[in-house]
Design an enzyme around this catalytic site. Structure first.
Site, PDB file in Angstrom:
ATOM      1  N   ARG A  54       0.858  -1.182   0.000  1.00 52.16           N
ATOM      2  CA  ARG A  54       0.000   0.000   0.000  1.00 52.16           C
ATOM      3  C   ARG A  54       0.893   1.231   0.000  1.00 52.16           C
ATOM      4  O   ARG A  54       2.109   1.115   0.104  1.00 52.16           O
ATOM      5  CB  ARG A  54      -1.031   0.008   1.149  1.00 52.16           C
ATOM      6  CG  ARG A  54      -0.658  -0.654   2.434  1.00 52.16           C
ATOM      7  CD  ARG A  54       0.471   0.010   3.162  1.00 52.16           C
ATOM      8  NE  ARG A  54       0.224   1.434   3.360  1.00 52.16           N
ATOM      9  CZ  ARG A  54       1.144   2.340   3.600  1.00 52.16           C
ATOM     10  NH1 ARG A  54       2.435   1.972   3.673  1.00 52.16           N
ATOM     11  NH2 ARG A  54       0.869   3.594   3.776  1.00 52.16           N
ATOM     12  N   GLY A  55       0.249   2.418  -0.124  1.00 52.72           N
ATOM     13  CA  GLY A  55       1.039   3.642  -0.284  1.00 52.72           C
ATOM     14  C   GLY A  55       1.143   3.918  -1.782  1.00 52.72           C
ATOM     15  O   GLY A  55       1.458   3.009  -2.567  1.00 52.72           O
ATOM     16  N   ALA A  56       0.887   5.181  -2.167  1.00 53.34           N
ATOM     17  CA  ALA A  56       0.726   5.500  -3.590  1.00 53.34           C
ATOM     18  C   ALA A  56       1.925   5.090  -4.468  1.00 53.34           C
ATOM     19  O   ALA A  56       1.750   4.372  -5.466  1.00 53.34           O
ATOM     20  CB  ALA A  56       0.402   6.988  -3.734  1.00 53.34           C
ATOM     21  N   GLN A 208      -2.056   2.392   9.971  1.00 60.04           N
ATOM     22  CA  GLN A 208      -0.767   2.467   9.259  1.00 60.04           C
ATOM     23  C   GLN A 208       0.265   3.266  10.051  1.00 60.04           C
ATOM     24  O   GLN A 208       1.464   3.025   9.942  1.00 60.04           O
ATOM     25  CB  GLN A 208      -0.950   3.114   7.880  1.00 60.04           C
ATOM     26  CG  GLN A 208      -1.709   2.274   6.869  1.00 60.04           C
ATOM     27  CD  GLN A 208      -3.173   2.602   6.850  1.00 60.04           C
ATOM     28  OE1 GLN A 208      -3.758   2.973   7.864  1.00 60.04           O
ATOM     29  NE2 GLN A 208      -3.806   2.461   5.702  1.00 60.04           N
ATOM     30  N   ASP A 249      -2.046  10.902  -2.119  1.00 64.65           N
ATOM     31  CA  ASP A 249      -2.405   9.857  -3.087  1.00 64.65           C
ATOM     32  C   ASP A 249      -2.707  10.437  -4.454  1.00 64.65           C
ATOM     33  O   ASP A 249      -2.552   9.763  -5.468  1.00 64.65           O
ATOM     34  CB  ASP A 249      -3.579   9.034  -2.561  1.00 64.65           C
ATOM     35  CG  ASP A 249      -3.075   8.076  -1.504  1.00 64.65           C
ATOM     36  OD1 ASP A 249      -2.867   8.519  -0.366  1.00 64.65           O
ATOM     37  OD2 ASP A 249      -2.823   6.905  -1.840  1.00 64.65           O
ATOM     38  N   ASN A 259      -5.498  12.503   0.453  1.00 65.99           N
ATOM     39  CA  ASN A 259      -4.578  11.692   1.260  1.00 65.99           C
ATOM     40  C   ASN A 259      -5.407  10.920   2.275  1.00 65.99           C
ATOM     41  O   ASN A 259      -6.640  11.067   2.348  1.00 65.99           O
ATOM     42  CB  ASN A 259      -3.520  12.569   1.933  1.00 65.99           C
ATOM     43  CG  ASN A 259      -2.404  11.729   2.565  1.00 65.99           C
ATOM     44  OD1 ASN A 259      -1.881  10.808   1.926  1.00 65.99           O
ATOM     45  ND2 ASN A 259      -2.067  11.981   3.807  1.00 65.99           N
ATOM     46  N   LYS A 260      -4.732  10.105   3.066  1.00 69.95           N
ATOM     47  CA  LYS A 260      -5.405   9.251   4.044  1.00 69.95           C
ATOM     48  C   LYS A 260      -6.417  10.052   4.867  1.00 69.95           C
ATOM     49  O   LYS A 260      -6.124  11.158   5.313  1.00 69.95           O
ATOM     50  CB  LYS A 260      -4.349   8.610   4.952  1.00 69.95           C
ATOM     51  CG  LYS A 260      -4.875   7.693   6.027  1.00 69.95           C
ATOM     52  CD  LYS A 260      -5.765   6.591   5.523  1.00 69.95           C
ATOM     53  CE  LYS A 260      -5.150   5.713   4.473  1.00 69.95           C
ATOM     54  NZ  LYS A 260      -6.121   4.781   3.819  1.00 69.95           N
TER      55      LYS A 260
HETATM   56  O1  MRU Z   1      -4.474   3.245   2.290  1.00 68.47           O
HETATM   57  P1  MRU Z   1      -3.000   3.442   2.177  1.00 68.47           P
HETATM   58  O2  MRU Z   1      -2.229   2.880   3.315  1.00 68.47           O
HETATM   59  O3  MRU Z   1      -2.473   3.010   0.828  1.00 68.47           O
HETATM   60  O4  MRU Z   1      -2.822   5.025   2.243  1.00 68.47           O
HETATM   61  C1  MRU Z   1      -1.557   5.580   2.108  1.00 68.47           C
HETATM   62  C2  MRU Z   1      -1.556   7.045   2.243  1.00 68.47           C
HETATM   63  O5  MRU Z   1      -2.563   7.683   2.390  1.00 68.47           O
HETATM   64  C3  MRU Z   1      -0.229   7.734   2.107  1.00 68.47           C
HETATM   65  O6  MRU Z   1      -0.208   8.910   2.854  1.00 68.47           O
HETATM   66  C4  MRU Z   1      -0.013   8.097   0.642  1.00 68.47           C
HETATM   67  O7  MRU Z   1      -0.162   6.980  -0.177  1.00 68.47           O
HETATM   68  C5  MRU Z   1       1.293   8.717   0.412  1.00 68.47           C
HETATM   69  S1  MRU Z   1       2.555   7.552   0.700  1.00 68.47           S
HETATM   70  C6  MRU Z   1       4.024   8.004   0.189  1.00 68.47           C
END
Ligand code: MRU
Length: 359
Positions: A54-56, A208, A249, A259-260
Site C-alpha cells: 500500500r502507499g501510492a 498504518q 495519493d 490523502n489518508k
Molecule cells: O491506504 P494506504 O495505506 O495506501 O494510504 C496511504 C496514504 O494515504 C499515504 O499517505 C499516501 O499513499 C502517500 S505515501 C508516500
C-alpha cells in the site's frame, strides 16, 4: 530479507526476481516480516486490493511489475506477439482497477502500456517486449527511489526551525520503494541532528501510523511518540508541533490534495493553530487530468475495517458504516507541496501547471 534503498533498517517493500514479485506483507507488520510471492498480474492486483502492499508510489511500482509479469508469462509459454499484447492489456485493466484514489497506480500502468505499444510499433519480438517491460518497471522503481531522496532533502530545508513534527498514516519506506515521502524528510532531519520528536498519529481504522510508521522509526532509531489521531490538535495548541508532514495519493490540477482520511481534519487544526501543513509527494502523484479535489475518486472500503478491531467486535455487526479511506484537503490549507522537481508554494492551478511544464 532485502532492505530498502536509503533506509537499511527497514525491509524492502518489494523485489522482482525471475518473473515473480515478492511483496513484504504489510498486513503482518509489526509482528512478522514475511513476503507474499506474486507470479501473475491477478495476484499482484489482489495484493494491492488487500493492502499487502500500500502507499501510492509502492502500489504504482507493484502494478508496473504486475504488467511485466503478464508479458513474461506469455513469452515463457511461447505465445505470439498478439497474445502478449492482449495479455498485458488485460493485466493493465485489472491492475488499474485495484484501488481508485492513488494516481500513481493508473499512471504506472499507462506508462507500461505505452512502452509495450511503442515496442510493437518498432516491430520488436515477443521476448524483446517482455525484456523492455521489465526494464521499464525497474526504471519506474528507480525513479521513486531517487525522488524520495530529493524530496527528503528539499522538505528538510524548507523550514529551518522544524524540530518537532507530526505525521499521519505511513508515508515512509513502506509506502514507496525508497525512503518515502513525508518520512524521507524525517530521516533527513534526523541524520542532520535537527529532529527532536516525531508524533505519529495511529491512523484509524487500519493503523498504518501505529503498525508501519512506528515500526519504521523504531527500526531506524528515530525519536517518536505514538498518539491517537484525535490528540493532534491538542498537541498543536500546546506548541509541541512545528509542522505536520503528510504524503498524498493524488494532487489535482488546482492543488487540492487527496490523502489518508484524517488529513483534512489535521489541515483545519493546522490552520487554526498556524502550524504549516507540508505535503511531500512525487510528480507521479500529481494528476493534471483531475481539475479539483471533487473529481478525485475516493475509495470506500469494507465496513469490517471499522466494526472489527484486532479480531474483536468494536461495534455491533449491523451498525451502518461509512468507511471512506481518503479525504480531500483544499489547496489553500497546504503551506507547500514538496516534489522531486522542487517546492510549490502557494498551491494553485498556476503553480501546479508550472511544476509540470518541462524546463
Ligand atoms: O491506504 P494506504 O495505506 O495506501 O494510504 C496511504 C496514504 O494515504 C499515504 O499517505 C499516501 O499513499 C502517500 S505515501 C508516500
Amino acid at each position: 530479507m532485502a532492505s530498502t534503498p536509503g533506509v537499511s533498517a527497514v525491509p524492502a517493500t518489494l523485489r522482482y526476481q525471475q518473473g515473480a514479485l515478492f511483496l513484504l506483507d504489510q498486513r503482518r507488520l509489526p509482528g512478522r516480516c514475511v513476503e507474499v510471492r506474486c507470479s501473475s498480474a491477478t495476484e499482484v492486483a489482489t495484493a494491492i486490493r488487500d493492502m499487502v502492499v500500500r502507499g501510492a508510489p509502492a502500489i504504482g511500482a507493484a502494478a508496473a511489475y504486475g504488467v511485466a509479469i503478464a508479458a513474461r508469462e506469455v513469452a515463457r509459454r511461447g505465445g505470439s506477439t498478439a497474445e502478449l499484447v492482449a495479455g498485458t492489456a488485460a493485466a493493465a485493466a485489472e491492475l488499474r482497477d485495484a484501488r481508485p484514489t492513488a494516481s500513481n497506480l493508473a499512471l504506472a500502468v499507462d506508462r507500461m502500456c505505452a512502452v509495450a505499444g511503442a515496442a510493437v510499433l518498432d516491430g520488436a519480438g515477443r521476448d524483446t517486449i517482455a525484456d523492455g517491460l521489465e526494464h521499464a518497471a525497474d526504471s519506474l522503481a528507480r525513479f521513486e527511489v531517487e525522488a524520495s531522496l530529493r524530496m527528503g532533502r528539499l522538505a528538510a530545508d524548507l523550514l529551518p526551525g522544524m524540530r518537532s513534527l507530526l505525521v499521519h498514516c505511513n508515508a515512509g519506506a513502506l509506502a514507496t520503494v525508497g525512503r518515502g515521502t513525508a518520512l524521507a524528510a524525517v530521516y533527513e532531519l534526523f541524520e542532520l541532528g535537527r529532529l527532536t520528536m516525531t508524533y505519529v498519529g495511529e491512523t484509524r481504522p487500519r493503523l498504518q501510523g501505529a503498525r508501519l510508521t512506528a515500526f519504521e522509526l523504531a527500526q531506524a532509531g528515530i525519536p517518536h511518540t505514538l498518539i491517537v489521531d484525535s490528540l493532534a490538535a491538542t498537541l498543536m495548541r500546546r506548541g509541541l508541533v512545528d509542522a505536520v508532514l503528510v504524503g498524498a495519493d493524488r494532487v489535482a490540477a488546482n492543488g487540492d490534495v487527496a490523502n489518508k482520511v484524517g488529513t483534512y481534519a489535521l489541515a483545519v487544526a493546522c490552520h487554526h493553530h498556524r502550524v504549516p501543513l507540508i505535503v511531500v509527494a512525487p510528480t507521479t502523484t500529481v494528476d493534471p487530468t483531475c481539475p479539483d479535489g471533487a473529481s478525485i475518486p475516493i475509495e470506500v472500503r469494507d465496513a469490517a475495517e471499522i466494526v472489527m478491531c484486532g479480531g474483536e467486535a468494536a461495534a455491533p455487526a449491523s451498525t451502518p458504516v461509512l468507511n471512506e479511506a481518503f479525504d480531500i484537503t483544499p489547496a489553500h490549507l497546504v503551506h507547500a507541496l514538496v516534489t522531486e522537481r522542487g517546492v510549490v508554494s502557494p498551491l494553485g492551478a498556476e503553480s501546479i501547471a508550472a511544476l509540470l511544464t518541462p524546463a
